[in-house]
Design a protein around this motif. Structure first.
Motif, mmCIF file in Angstrom:
data_model
loop_
_atom_site.group_PDB
_atom_site.id
_atom_site.type_symbol
_atom_site.label_atom_id
_atom_site.label_comp_id
_atom_site.label_asym_id
_atom_site.label_seq_id
_atom_site.Cartn_x
_atom_site.Cartn_y
_atom_site.Cartn_z
ATOM 1 N N ARG A 1 -1.521 -1.532 -113.005
ATOM 2 C CA ARG A 1 -2.823 -2.180 -112.777
ATOM 3 C C ARG A 1 -2.853 -2.850 -111.404
ATOM 4 O O ARG A 1 -3.844 -2.796 -110.686
ATOM 5 N N ILE A 2 -1.756 -3.500 -111.070
ATOM 6 C CA ILE A 2 -1.701 -4.157 -109.749
ATOM 7 C C ILE A 2 -1.806 -3.121 -108.629
ATOM 8 O O ILE A 2 -2.552 -3.302 -107.662
ATOM 9 N N ILE A 3 -1.070 -2.022 -108.809
ATOM 10 C CA ILE A 3 -1.136 -0.972 -107.783
ATOM 11 C C ILE A 3 -2.566 -0.413 -107.700
ATOM 12 O O ILE A 3 -3.094 -0.159 -106.615
ATOM 13 N N GLY A 4 -3.201 -0.262 -108.863
ATOM 14 C CA GLY A 4 -4.589 0.214 -108.881
ATOM 15 C C GLY A 4 -5.512 -0.744 -108.135
ATOM 16 O O GLY A 4 -6.386 -0.327 -107.364
ATOM 17 N N THR B 1 -7.813 -0.158 -104.675
ATOM 18 C CA THR B 1 -9.220 -0.518 -104.452
ATOM 19 C C THR B 1 -9.376 -1.255 -103.117
ATOM 20 O O THR B 1 -10.243 -0.930 -102.300
ATOM 21 N N SER B 2 -8.496 -2.243 -102.891
ATOM 22 C CA SER B 2 -8.564 -2.998 -101.629
ATOM 23 C C SER B 2 -8.377 -2.063 -100.439
ATOM 24 O O SER B 2 -9.107 -2.146 -99.446
ATOM 25 N N ASP C 1 -10.108 -6.003 -107.274
ATOM 26 C CA ASP C 1 -9.118 -5.759 -106.223
ATOM 27 C C ASP C 1 -7.773 -6.306 -106.691
ATOM 28 O O ASP C 1 -7.649 -6.778 -107.828
ATOM 29 N N VAL C 2 -6.791 -6.248 -105.825
ATOM 30 C CA VAL C 2 -5.436 -6.613 -106.238
ATOM 31 C C VAL C 2 -5.351 -8.088 -106.660
ATOM 32 O O VAL C 2 -4.650 -8.438 -107.605
#
Lengths: 225, 246
Positions: free
Chosen positions: A17-20, A24-25, A174-175
Motif C-alpha cells: 500500500r505504501i509503495i502504491g 501515485t505521488s 498519496d504516500v
C-alpha cells in the motif's frame, strides 16, 4: 519495545500500500513536470519577445503562481473548478493541472533567463544566415539555453516531488495519506508505528530526491568553474 | 559594363539622439571589393550591419540587385540568404558540430538536399584545409580554425555578397594570414563581391577596388583602392594612414 513496531510493515499488505501511495505521488509529479516543462518552454520563449502586453500578462501569471502557496492552488483546482466551472475530473487530474500550471510558471522564468544569457552575437549570427525566429529558437537559442537551465530545472523537479506530500489535502491517497491510515489502523497494536512509517516515507522521498539534488549540485559546480 | 549589385542612398542611423550614420551614399559593382576604413567608432560596423538588416536604419534606401529593399523582417530573411556575413567573434553555434553548423541554414532555410550540401561543405572544408574536423565541436578548434569554418558556413549559402566585420581582429598574427589568404582567393578566383571592415592596411591596399573612409558616421572619401593608399584626397585620410604606419 519500540523497534518491534517495525513489524507493522508485515501486517496485511501495508508495504505494497505504501509503495502504491508512492507511485501515485511519483506519477502525478512526473506528468506535471513533463506537461509543465513543455508549457513553460513556450511561455519562456514568449517572454523574450518584444511584445509588451504578452510579457506583462506572463509576468503576472508567474508572480501569481510563485506567490500563492501550492496548497491554495490545489484547493482552487479541487473545490472551485468543479463548482464554478463544472469541470469534473478525478482529484489526481486536478492535482496534475495545478502542479502543471505551477511548474510552467516557474520554468518559464528559468527559460527566459537562460535564453537571455545566450550571447547576443549567437542570435545575430543565426539571423545573418537567414534563419527565421522559430528556427533561431529551435536550433540555436533553446539548445544552448537548455544547458544553462539544467541545474535550476532539477531543483524545481525535487521541489515538485516534495510538494506531492500535500496531495492528501485534496483526498488523494498519496504516500503520506497511506502512511497515516496505516498508523491509525494499527494504533492499538503498534503505538510506535508512527516512527517507522514516517521513517520509511522519509527514506523513500530521500531515495528519489537525493540523486536529483546531488546531480544539480554537481552541474552548478561545473558551471561556476 | 559593370553591373551594380548594391546601392545605398541617404542612409541615416540613430541611437537615441546620437547620430551614428550621416547620409551614407555609395554604390558597389558585382565582383568588386569594397573596404570600409576609419578610426574605431566611425560607424563602419554599423554601416555593414545595416546592409543585411541586423540594424534597423532610421531612414534611407538600399537597392539590392537593382530592387529597392523593403526593410521588413520577412524580406530581410530572404535577402540574408544572398548576403553572407562573417563576424569578429566567429559565432559558430557551440551546440552543433562543424558539419551541422554548415548544414543548418542551407538545409532549413534553403531546403536543399542533405547530400548536395554535405558534398559542397566537404569541398569547401577541403579548400580551407579543415576537412578532418567535420565532426569536431567549435570548442575543440582554435580561433583561426573557427573563423575559417564561419567563412565556409556563410559560403555554403551561395551568397551574392559577403560582409566581413573585422574578421581577423581577435586572431593571433599567425592565424591572420591564413584568413586573409582565403579572402584574397575568394576575390581573385571566385570574383566574390565583398565588403570588408578591417584594420589590416596592407591587405586592404592589395584587395580593395574601392575604399570608403568614414569618420564620425560620415563618408569622408569614396575613392578607388589604389588611389586611396597612394594619394588620399583628404588630410584626415592621410593622417589616418600615417597613424596606421602605412
Amino acid at each position: 519495545m519500540a523497534h518491534s513496531a517495525i513489524n507493522v510493515f508485515l501486517e496485511g499488505n501495508n508495504i505494497s500500500r505504501i509503495i502504491g501511495g508512492l507511485w501515485t505521488s511519483v506519477w502525478i509529479a512526473a506528468v506535471s513536470l513533463v506537461l509543465g516543462l513543455a508549457l513553460g518552454t513556450i511561455l519562456g520563449v514568449l517572454r523574450t519577445l518584444p511584445n509588451k502586453v504578452i510579457r506583462f500578462v506572463l509576468r503576472l501569471y508567474l508572480e501569481f503562481f510563485r506567490i500563492v502557496p501550492t496548497i491554495v492552488l490545489l484547493y482552487l483546482a479541487y473545490y472551485i473548478l468543479p463548482r464554478t466551472f463544472h469541470v469534473n475530473w478525478p482529484a489526481s487530474w486536478m492535482a496534475v493541472l495545478a502542479f502543471t500550471l505551477w511548474v510552467a510558471a516557474e520554468f518559464s522564468d528559468i527559460v527566459r533567463g537562460a535564453i537571455e544569457s545566450v550571447p547576443k552575437s549567437q542570435r545575430e549570427s543565426g539571423l545573418a544566415l537567414g534563419l527565421n525566429k522559430m528556427q533561431l529558437f529551435r536550433y540555436v537559442l533553446l539548445p544552448q539555453a537548455a544547458k544553462l537551465e539544467l541545474p535550476a530545472t532539477i531543483n524545481l523537479a525535487t521541489r515538485v516531488i516534495k510538494t506531492t506530500s500535500l496531495l492528501m489535502m485534496i483526498s488523494i491517497m498519496d504516500v503520506v495519506a497511506v502512511g497515516q491510515q496505516i498508523i491509525e489502523a494499527n494504533n492499538q497494536q503498534y503505538p510506535n508505528a508512527v516512527f517507522w512509517v514516517y521513517g520509511l516515507i522519509f527514506i523513500l522521498y530521500f531515495i528519489i530526491d537525493y540523486p536529483l539534488s546531488a546531480w544539480s549540485k554537481r552541474l552548478t559546480a561545473k558551471h561556476s568553474r | 559594363m559593370a553591373e551594380e549589385i548594391l546601392k545605398v542612398e541617404h542612409l541615416n542611423q540613430f541611437y537615441g539622439d546620437w547620430q551614428a550614420l550621416h547620409d551614407i551614399n555609395f554604390t558597389l559593382n558585382r565582383g568588386e571589393v569594397l573596404t570600409l576604413l576609419g578610426p574605431s567608432g566611425s560607424g563602419k560596423s554599423t554601416l555593414l550591419r545595416c546592409l543585411n538588416g541586423l540594424e534597423n536604419y532610421k531612414s534611407g534606401t538600399i537597392y539590392f540587385e537593382g530592387k529597392k529593399v523593403d526593410p521588413t523582417e520577412k524580406n530581410w530573411q530572404n535577402i540574408r540568404q544572398k548576403i553572407g556575413m562573417v563576424f569578429q567573434s566567429y559565432d559558430l553555434f557551440p551546440n552543433l558540430t562543424v558539419m551541422e553548423n554548415i548544414l543548418l541554414a542551407p538545409r532549413k532555410v534553403q531546403k536543399r538536399s542533405e547530400v548536395d550540401v554535405k558534398q559542397e561543405a566537404t569541398k569547401l572544408l577541403k579548400r580551407v584545409g579543415l576537412e578532418k574536423y567535420v565532426n569536431a565541436y567549435p570548442r575543440e578548434l582554435s580561433g583561426g580554425q573557427k573563423q575559417r569554418i564561419a567563412i565556409v558556413r556563410a559560403l555554403a549559402m551561395h551568397p551574392e555578397i559577403m560582409l566581413f566585420d573585422e574578421v581577423t581582429a581577435s586572431l593571433d598574427p599567425e592565424m591572420v594570414r591564413g584568413i586573409l589568404k582565403i579572402m584574397s582567393d575568394l576575390s581573385e578566383k571566385d570574383h566574390m563581391t565583398m565588403i570588408i571592415v578591417t584594420h589590416e592596411m596592407s591587405f586592404a591596399a592589395k584587395i580593395a577596388d574601392q575604399v570608403l573612409f568614414l569618420e564620425d558616421g560620415k563618408i569622408l572619401e569614396d575613392t578607388p583602392g589604389k588611389e586611396f593608399f597612394t594619394k588620399p584626397k583628404t588630410k584626415r585620410a592621410q593622417e589616418f594612414l600615417d597613424s596606421m604606419n602605412f
